[in-house]
Design a protein around this motif. Structure first.
Motif, PDB file in Angstrom:
ATOM      1  N   LEU A   1      49.696  32.253   1.568  1.00 55.08           N
ATOM      2  CA  LEU A   1      48.241  32.320   1.766  1.00 55.08           C
ATOM      3  C   LEU A   1      47.511  32.845   0.539  1.00 55.08           C
ATOM      4  O   LEU A   1      46.276  32.889   0.529  1.00 55.08           O
ATOM      5  N   TYR A   2      48.282  33.251  -0.484  1.00 60.28           N
ATOM      6  CA  TYR A   2      47.628  33.856  -1.648  1.00 60.28           C
ATOM      7  C   TYR A   2      46.668  32.846  -2.304  1.00 60.28           C
ATOM      8  O   TYR A   2      47.020  31.693  -2.534  1.00 60.28           O
TER       9      TYR A   2
ATOM     10  N   HIS B   1      43.535  33.684   0.816  1.00 55.97           N
ATOM     11  CA  HIS B   1      43.327  34.874   1.636  1.00 55.97           C
ATOM     12  C   HIS B   1      41.911  35.429   1.527  1.00 55.97           C
ATOM     13  O   HIS B   1      41.435  36.083   2.455  1.00 55.97           O
TER      14      HIS B   1
ATOM     15  N   ALA C   1      45.072  39.229   6.929  1.00 49.39           N
ATOM     16  CA  ALA C   1      44.929  38.045   6.075  1.00 49.39           C
ATOM     17  C   ALA C   1      44.477  38.428   4.679  1.00 49.39           C
ATOM     18  O   ALA C   1      44.932  37.838   3.689  1.00 49.39           O
ATOM     19  N   ARG C   2      43.604  39.434   4.579  1.00 47.18           N
ATOM     20  CA  ARG C   2      43.060  39.822   3.282  1.00 47.18           C
ATOM     21  C   ARG C   2      44.059  40.614   2.440  1.00 47.18           C
ATOM     22  O   ARG C   2      44.030  40.542   1.199  1.00 47.18           O
TER      23      ARG C   2
END
Length: 407
Positions: free
Chosen positions: A370-371, A374, A358-359
């Motif tokens: 997701l940016y 995240h 996710a990161r």
């Protein structure tokens, strides 16, 4: 300090004070669960009292010298007595280390620039006492075996002094590189530790009876990755304008990928205690690749890869997995249990993997929706991984040892 060693009989102490990892692993896990979440969710990537020192550098420092350093203290204060056949540090000696570690964490939580020198003094004292706790049994046994851990802790402490000094004089480009050096030192700790832990864990998994040792590591791979990490860190610190660090990062990534073949042991690879060590190594290789390519891209004016993404692959992915592996494996063995993982340990590794993806994936061009989110998602998952571990292992740490069985 010597009086702390036998300050009270082990039987008179609560179990959590009878061995370093029983106290320090939960402290590191609690710090890892709480601090990053506060930084992202409450402070929105800022710190309330940080004025000159960049909050991102406070954050990096607190992860390395907070969560990671306390995990290291737990591992070494428990492992070194085993390696040297000497009594472990207990009671007041452990509380002393904890009390020296805490002020820096409270100051770092708020980003109190004005108190950074105070935190530097207590953090340096913490590492110095830890170094003495490692050196003393080596001197008692007149042994040089495992003395590399003392040398690296001393370098870790010197790097802390250098970071705080650079902050004091507002040399933030230098402090950024010194933080990368501190990260690299901890990766060296990881590679040296896995060289010892991995063999035992793989053999115990392949033959739970312990009667045979079917796995033998390749001796040429034992120190290659650690050596290249050291070379990269030194060149990156000394020659920041050169392209040499970028190419050395690529070579270091290749060394970790070569080392990954150590885990080609068939279906046993998919046992969580084996897979987590392999994933730590895999993310180290990918992280150094991304750092190298990101540095070259930046010089060429491209943005395909970003070096900071590689850093998070190393810190969240490689070191996060490594710490979870040590917490779980050493936590079981040193409380007298067999290598049978509770469900929370399996879940913690899966959640740590999710935190890493996710990161970093949105910054690598995947899951770009997701940016921006995240940061929060990665922090939440990271915290959940440590909470899961604590839920299973804190009861073990504060309970008497089941039987005598150690790593």
């Amino acid at each position: 300090m010597s009086g702390c060693h036998h300050a009270s009989p082990a039987s008179a102490l609560p179990p959590v004070l009878r061995e370093g990892l029983r106290l320090f692993f939960p402290a590191a896990a609690a710090h890892g669960a709480i601090w990053p979440l506060i930084w992202v969710a409450l402070y929105d990537l800022d710190l309330p009292f940080a004025s000159a020192i960049p909050p991102s550098q406070w954050h990096a420092h607190e992860m390395i010298y907070g969560t990671y350093a306390m995990a290291l203290a737990g591992f070494l204060t428990s492992a070194m007595p085993e390696w040297t056949d000497t009594p472990p540090r207990r009671g007041k000696a452990l509380l002393l280390l904890l009390l020296l570690w805490l002020p820096g964490r409270l100051i770092g939580l708020l980003g109190l620039d004005i108190l950074s020198p105070v935190a530097g003094l207590t953090d340096t004292a913490f590492l110095s006492v830890l170094a003495w706790f490692i050196l003393k049994p080596l001197l008692a046994r007149r042994s040089t075996q495992n003395s590399s851990f003392f040398i690296w802790i001393a370098l870790f402490a010197l790097t802390e002094v250098a970071i705080r000094t650079a902050w004091f004089f507002e040399e933030f480009e230098l402090s950024h590189r010194l933080l990368l050096v501190a990260m690299c030192i901890f990766i060296v700790f990881f590679t040296l530790s896995v060289a010892r832990i991995g063999v035992v864990v793989i053999n115990r998994t392949l033959d739970p009876s312990g009667e045979t040792t079917p796995y033998r590591p390749h001796p040429g791979r034992q120190n290659l990755a650690a050596g290249l990490v050291t070379l990269y860190a030194g060149v990156m610190l000394a020659f920041p304008a050169s392209l040499a660090p970028a190419y050395l990062a690529l070579a270091t990534g290749a060394a970790f990928m070569d080392r990954l073949t150590e885990w080609f042991i068939g279906r046993a690879l998919f046992k969580t205690q084996i897979l987590v060590l392999a994933l730590a190594n895999l993310f180290a290789g990918i992280g150094f690749f991304v750092i190298g390519l990101g540095t070259l891209d930046a010089r060429a004016g491209d943005v395909i890869f970003m070096a900071p993404t590689g850093v998070h692959l190393l810190t969240v992915g490689s070191l996060g997995m490594a710490i979870m592996a040590v917490f779980t494996i050493a936590g079981l063995f040193h409380t007298g249990r067999d290598l049978v993982l509770p469900w929370q340990a399996h879940a913690a590794v899966a959640v740590m993997l999710a935190a890493t993806l996710a990161r970093t994936l949105p910054e690598l061009g995947f899951a770009t929706g997701l940016y921006g989110l995240h940061y929060m998602l990665g922090a939440l998952l990271w915290s959940c991984a440590f909470i899961l571990w604590l839920s299973a292992f804190w009861p073990m740490m504060k309970a008497p040892t089941v039987e005598t069985q150690v790593l």
